[in-house]
Design a protein around this motif. Sequence first.
Motif, PDB file in Angstrom:
ATOM      1  N   GLY A 373       0.658  -1.251   0.001  1.00  0.00           N
ATOM      2  CA  GLY A 373      -0.150  -0.007   0.096  1.00  0.00           C
ATOM      3  C   GLY A 373       0.800   1.221   0.077  1.00  0.00           C
ATOM      4  O   GLY A 373       0.017   2.307   0.109  1.00  0.00           O
ATOM      5  N   ASP A 374       2.115   1.106  -0.094  1.00  0.00           N
ATOM      6  CA  ASP A 374       3.015   2.447   0.082  1.00  0.00           C
ATOM      7  C   ASP A 374       2.860   3.276  -1.271  1.00  0.00           C
ATOM      8  O   ASP A 374       2.974   2.832  -2.415  1.00  0.00           O
ATOM      9  CB  ASP A 374       4.322   1.858   0.097  1.00  0.00           C
ATOM     10  N   LYS A 375       2.274   4.454  -1.209  1.00  0.00           N
ATOM     11  CA  LYS A 375       1.929   5.210  -2.151  1.00  0.00           C
ATOM     12  C   LYS A 375       3.131   5.798  -3.202  1.00  0.00           C
ATOM     13  O   LYS A 375       3.268   5.994  -4.314  1.00  0.00           O
ATOM     14  CB  LYS A 375       1.297   6.481  -1.821  1.00  0.00           C
ATOM     15  N   ARG A 376       4.461   5.646  -2.421  1.00  0.00           N
ATOM     16  CA  ARG A 376       5.436   5.700  -3.115  1.00  0.00           C
ATOM     17  C   ARG A 376       5.945   4.985  -4.299  1.00  0.00           C
ATOM     18  O   ARG A 376       6.444   5.097  -5.227  1.00  0.00           O
ATOM     19  CB  ARG A 376       6.999   5.769  -2.229  1.00  0.00           C
ATOM     20  N   PHE A 377       5.536   3.559  -3.903  1.00  0.00           N
ATOM     21  CA  PHE A 377       5.773   2.479  -4.958  1.00  0.00           C
ATOM     22  C   PHE A 377       4.605   2.754  -6.145  1.00  0.00           C
ATOM     23  O   PHE A 377       5.355   2.674  -7.320  1.00  0.00           O
ATOM     24  CB  PHE A 377       5.203   1.269  -4.280  1.00  0.00           C
ATOM     25  N   THR A 378       3.424   2.765  -5.787  1.00  0.00           N
ATOM     26  CA  THR A 378       2.484   3.258  -7.068  1.00  0.00           C
ATOM     27  C   THR A 378       2.905   4.335  -7.765  1.00  0.00           C
ATOM     28  O   THR A 378       2.530   4.477  -8.965  1.00  0.00           O
ATOM     29  CB  THR A 378       0.944   3.056  -6.371  1.00  0.00           C
ATOM     30  N   ASN A 379       3.217   5.416  -7.079  1.00  0.00           N
ATOM     31  CA  ASN A 379       3.563   6.682  -7.614  1.00  0.00           C
ATOM     32  C   ASN A 379       4.690   6.428  -8.594  1.00  0.00           C
ATOM     33  O   ASN A 379       4.687   7.293  -9.752  1.00  0.00           O
ATOM     34  CB  ASN A 379       3.812   7.998  -6.845  1.00  0.00           C
ATOM     35  N   ASN A 380       5.773   5.637  -8.610  1.00  0.00           N
ATOM     36  CA  ASN A 380       6.962   5.388  -9.162  1.00  0.00           C
ATOM     37  C   ASN A 380       7.394   4.380  -9.988  1.00  0.00           C
ATOM     38  O   ASN A 380       8.250   4.357 -10.925  1.00  0.00           O
ATOM     39  CB  ASN A 380       8.206   5.701  -8.020  1.00  0.00           C
ATOM     40  N   PHE A 381       6.571   3.445  -9.911  1.00  0.00           N
ATOM     41  CA  PHE A 381       6.789   2.121 -10.687  1.00  0.00           C
ATOM     42  C   PHE A 381       5.816   1.481 -11.545  1.00  0.00           C
ATOM     43  O   PHE A 381       4.400   1.700 -10.905  1.00  0.00           O
ATOM     44  CB  PHE A 381       7.463   1.207  -9.836  1.00  0.00           C
ATOM     45  N   ASN A 382       6.056   1.088 -12.715  1.00  0.00           N
ATOM     46  CA  ASN A 382       4.896   0.193 -13.329  1.00  0.00           C
ATOM     47  C   ASN A 382       5.782  -1.204 -13.732  1.00  0.00           C
ATOM     48  O   ASN A 382       6.789  -1.226 -13.612  1.00  0.00           O
ATOM     49  CB  ASN A 382       4.238   1.041 -14.632  1.00  0.00           C
ATOM     50  N   THR A 383       4.812  -2.006 -14.303  1.00  0.00           N
ATOM     51  CA  THR A 383       5.375  -3.284 -14.769  1.00  0.00           C
ATOM     52  C   THR A 383       4.951  -3.228 -16.433  1.00  0.00           C
ATOM     53  O   THR A 383       4.767  -4.523 -16.968  1.00  0.00           O
ATOM     54  CB  THR A 383       4.674  -4.390 -14.123  1.00  0.00           C
ATOM     55  N   ALA A 384       5.244  -2.339 -17.008  1.00  0.00           N
ATOM     56  CA  ALA A 384       5.010  -2.363 -18.294  1.00  0.00           C
ATOM     57  C   ALA A 384       6.120  -3.178 -19.266  1.00  0.00           C
ATOM     58  O   ALA A 384       5.725  -3.701 -20.181  1.00  0.00           O
ATOM     59  CB  ALA A 384       5.015  -0.869 -19.040  1.00  0.00           C
ATOM     60  N   LEU A 404       3.785   9.542 -10.845  1.00  0.00           N
ATOM     61  CA  LEU A 404       2.229   9.617 -11.578  1.00  0.00           C
ATOM     62  C   LEU A 404       1.609  11.029 -11.235  1.00  0.00           C
ATOM     63  O   LEU A 404       0.737  11.338 -11.652  1.00  0.00           O
ATOM     64  CB  LEU A 404       1.618   8.611 -11.106  1.00  0.00           C
ATOM     65  N   GLY A 405       2.419  11.777 -10.537  1.00  0.00           N
ATOM     66  CA  GLY A 405       1.835  13.105 -10.052  1.00  0.00           C
ATOM     67  C   GLY A 405       1.179  12.910  -8.726  1.00  0.00           C
ATOM     68  O   GLY A 405       0.279  13.852  -8.390  1.00  0.00           O
ATOM     69  N   THR A 406       1.309  11.824  -8.065  1.00  0.00           N
ATOM     70  CA  THR A 406       0.158  11.806  -6.805  1.00  0.00           C
ATOM     71  C   THR A 406       0.735  12.791  -5.804  1.00  0.00           C
ATOM     72  O   THR A 406       1.811  13.145  -5.437  1.00  0.00           O
ATOM     73  CB  THR A 406       0.410  10.442  -6.186  1.00  0.00           C
ATOM     74  N   ALA A 407      -0.024  13.709  -5.512  1.00  0.00           N
ATOM     75  CA  ALA A 407       0.197  14.945  -4.521  1.00  0.00           C
ATOM     76  C   ALA A 407       0.797  14.327  -3.164  1.00  0.00           C
ATOM     77  O   ALA A 407       0.357  13.528  -2.509  1.00  0.00           O
ATOM     78  CB  ALA A 407      -0.979  15.579  -4.355  1.00  0.00           C
ATOM     79  N   GLY A 408       1.624  15.249  -2.762  1.00  0.00           N
ATOM     80  CA  GLY A 408       2.292  14.874  -1.600  1.00  0.00           C
ATOM     81  C   GLY A 408       3.552  13.599  -1.573  1.00  0.00           C
ATOM     82  O   GLY A 408       3.803  13.317  -0.435  1.00  0.00           O
ATOM     83  N   VAL A 409       3.746  12.974  -2.653  1.00  0.00           N
ATOM     84  CA  VAL A 409       4.299  11.688  -2.611  1.00  0.00           C
ATOM     85  C   VAL A 409       5.627  12.033  -3.445  1.00  0.00           C
ATOM     86  O   VAL A 409       5.848  12.398  -4.525  1.00  0.00           O
ATOM     87  CB  VAL A 409       3.610  10.553  -3.257  1.00  0.00           C
ATOM     88  N   ALA A 410       6.706  11.319  -2.589  1.00  0.00           N
ATOM     89  CA  ALA A 410       8.310  11.554  -3.057  1.00  0.00           C
ATOM     90  C   ALA A 410       8.419  10.645  -4.646  1.00  0.00           C
ATOM     91  O   ALA A 410       7.659  10.069  -4.944  1.00  0.00           O
ATOM     92  CB  ALA A 410       8.996  10.876  -2.243  1.00  0.00           C
ATOM     93  N   VAL A 411       9.031  11.504  -5.418  1.00  0.00           N
ATOM     94  CA  VAL A 411       9.521  11.074  -6.962  1.00  0.00           C
ATOM     95  C   VAL A 411      10.730  10.429  -6.818  1.00  0.00           C
ATOM     96  O   VAL A 411      11.580  11.297  -6.323  1.00  0.00           O
ATOM     97  CB  VAL A 411       9.218  12.067  -7.662  1.00  0.00           C
ATOM     98  N   GLY A 460       5.305  11.072   2.213  1.00  0.00           N
ATOM     99  CA  GLY A 460       3.902  10.496   1.382  1.00  0.00           C
ATOM    100  C   GLY A 460       3.610   9.102   1.478  1.00  0.00           C
ATOM    101  O   GLY A 460       2.714   8.885   0.403  1.00  0.00           O
ATOM    102  N   ALA A 461       4.226   8.216   2.214  1.00  0.00           N
ATOM    103  CA  ALA A 461       4.155   6.678   1.986  1.00  0.00           C
ATOM    104  C   ALA A 461       2.595   6.341   1.926  1.00  0.00           C
ATOM    105  O   ALA A 461       2.107   5.509   1.333  1.00  0.00           O
ATOM    106  CB  ALA A 461       5.054   6.048   2.909  1.00  0.00           C
ATOM    107  N   GLY A 462       1.903   7.043   2.957  1.00  0.00           N
ATOM    108  CA  GLY A 462       0.515   6.312   3.442  1.00  0.00           C
ATOM    109  C   GLY A 462       0.113   5.237   3.844  1.00  0.00           C
ATOM    110  O   GLY A 462      -0.729   4.481   3.813  1.00  0.00           O
TER     111      GLY A 462
END
Length: 563
Positions: A373-384, A404-411, A460-462
Amino acid sequence: MKFMTKYNFFSAVCFAAIMLGGVSCKDQLDVGNPNAPTISANVSNETGLYQLAQGGVYINGFAGNGQDGWLGDSYFSLPVGYQELMADHVGADASNNQVTTIAQPDYIILDDGTKVTNSSPQVGIIRSYNSRAATGNGNNAIYYQWLNMYSLNNACNTVLSLVDGIKFSGDAASRANTVKAWCYWWKGYAYASIGSMYYAGLINDVAGTTNGNYVLHDAIINQSNTYFNQAATTLTGITSVTDYQTALKQLIPVFNQVGKGGIPTVDMWKRNINTMLARNIVANKLAPFINGNPNATIAKSSTTAMTAADWNSVLTLTTNGIKKDDIVFTGRSTDKNSFISANGGTVAALTTGVNNSTTFKISERFIQSYNAGDKRFTNNFNTANTYKNNYIYTTRYNVINGGLGTAGVAVLGSTDVGAYELFIAGSYEENALMQAEANMRLGNIEAGLTLVDAVRAYQGAGVTAVAGTGLTLANALTELTKESRVALFGRGVSYYNNRRWGWTYDIANGGGSYGNTVITAAGVINKNVTINYNFMDYWDVPADESVLNPTTTSVVTKNPNYN
């Protein structure tokens, strides 16, 4: 310092090419100016000294006068790249500079018990290619960190040799002391880098000179501490805030004076120093945490274990270290005249994009450090795309450019000009995590977990808080080590962390890493792999130094713990 002929440009006279006279801020780092005068002609005034002091750090130190172009284009892509490879944050398949081989473990044991052995272990690679000829061919991986940091050190020596002869405007003492503190800070930084990576080194505090008086890495770290403390003392003596700020604005490139960068107050800078002093302790001692065991020991090492006194020192320093809102030392790319490029100046830049085409590929072991559930993971990675390679470098993950531009989440990474914020020295996250570990090791587990939660919230991990959940020391250290890997990606400390936790040492000596995710080239996902990295803990002195400048002391230039 003595270097092979190809690189023999680090004398005081030669680095005058970095200087400009009477130019705008955007041209501060233009090293190609044909009108750049000699030191004696140019550094006769305050402006010239500022330009020399700035260029000595960012061009000689961090851009290596163009000598870091084998992999990216700066200290933060090449030497830090090796560190991130050895931390198993990233992998690589390029043949240049041993980037594929430098971080290959001796062997791995897959979930089904199959043992896969590396036919070219790291120690052998280092020793085989540590020669002047290999350096000339771009194959000596251990050369570049030495090159950059002694260049930085010598540049600061030169500035210090000139500062007392300069007539400053305003409060002259405050401006001169700002320049001196700048040089002491970066000399502390350079010695910290050398002492944390090499078995032995040289203490050289006179511009344009050399010596063969090699000392062990502990003595180099002591010299680093001396200069960090001297910087703090010098800052304390500054009486004019206005003149301090005026001088520092000329020393830090304007494009770095944004975001978490900028002009630190005297107190902020002193807190940055405390964080670096704490790093010098933890990076150069052992705190083994092997396979969930907080009481593990390493039988053969080039350093010693942390003591309660060490942890208390770390706790004191980090309590007075970098705070959330402090200005720290950062870097940004620009469209020209930058010491780092947007697409090649950092490990993050070289890892950003579709993994088949990036220089570095994000590691499966790095990914497994994220909690669910870490937003840093979903904001920064994909499995394309899945990148397939033998041994340990297959990965399912790609770094999204700018997130992905998630507000407040590290890039994690960006190749857009000026977008990525490079942390050059310490950061709030590093300070807080060292403080957390000190608390845990001193029995204050809840205090430590609260700091881990604070870092996750800051980025911003959430994720659900871990404080107040009754974790044991082993479980708390698991959260600490995972968060340290995630939060400090690309900041030049993760190899030191893996080393001090014992993971990079030979399993036969009590080290190793357990419970790892490894995907075979055939696509089989293993989730409980044992990895025996068996890396050389402190590198040999590069042959370009040890051959041209042989030791005159009893200190050897090859790490005797590795045959």
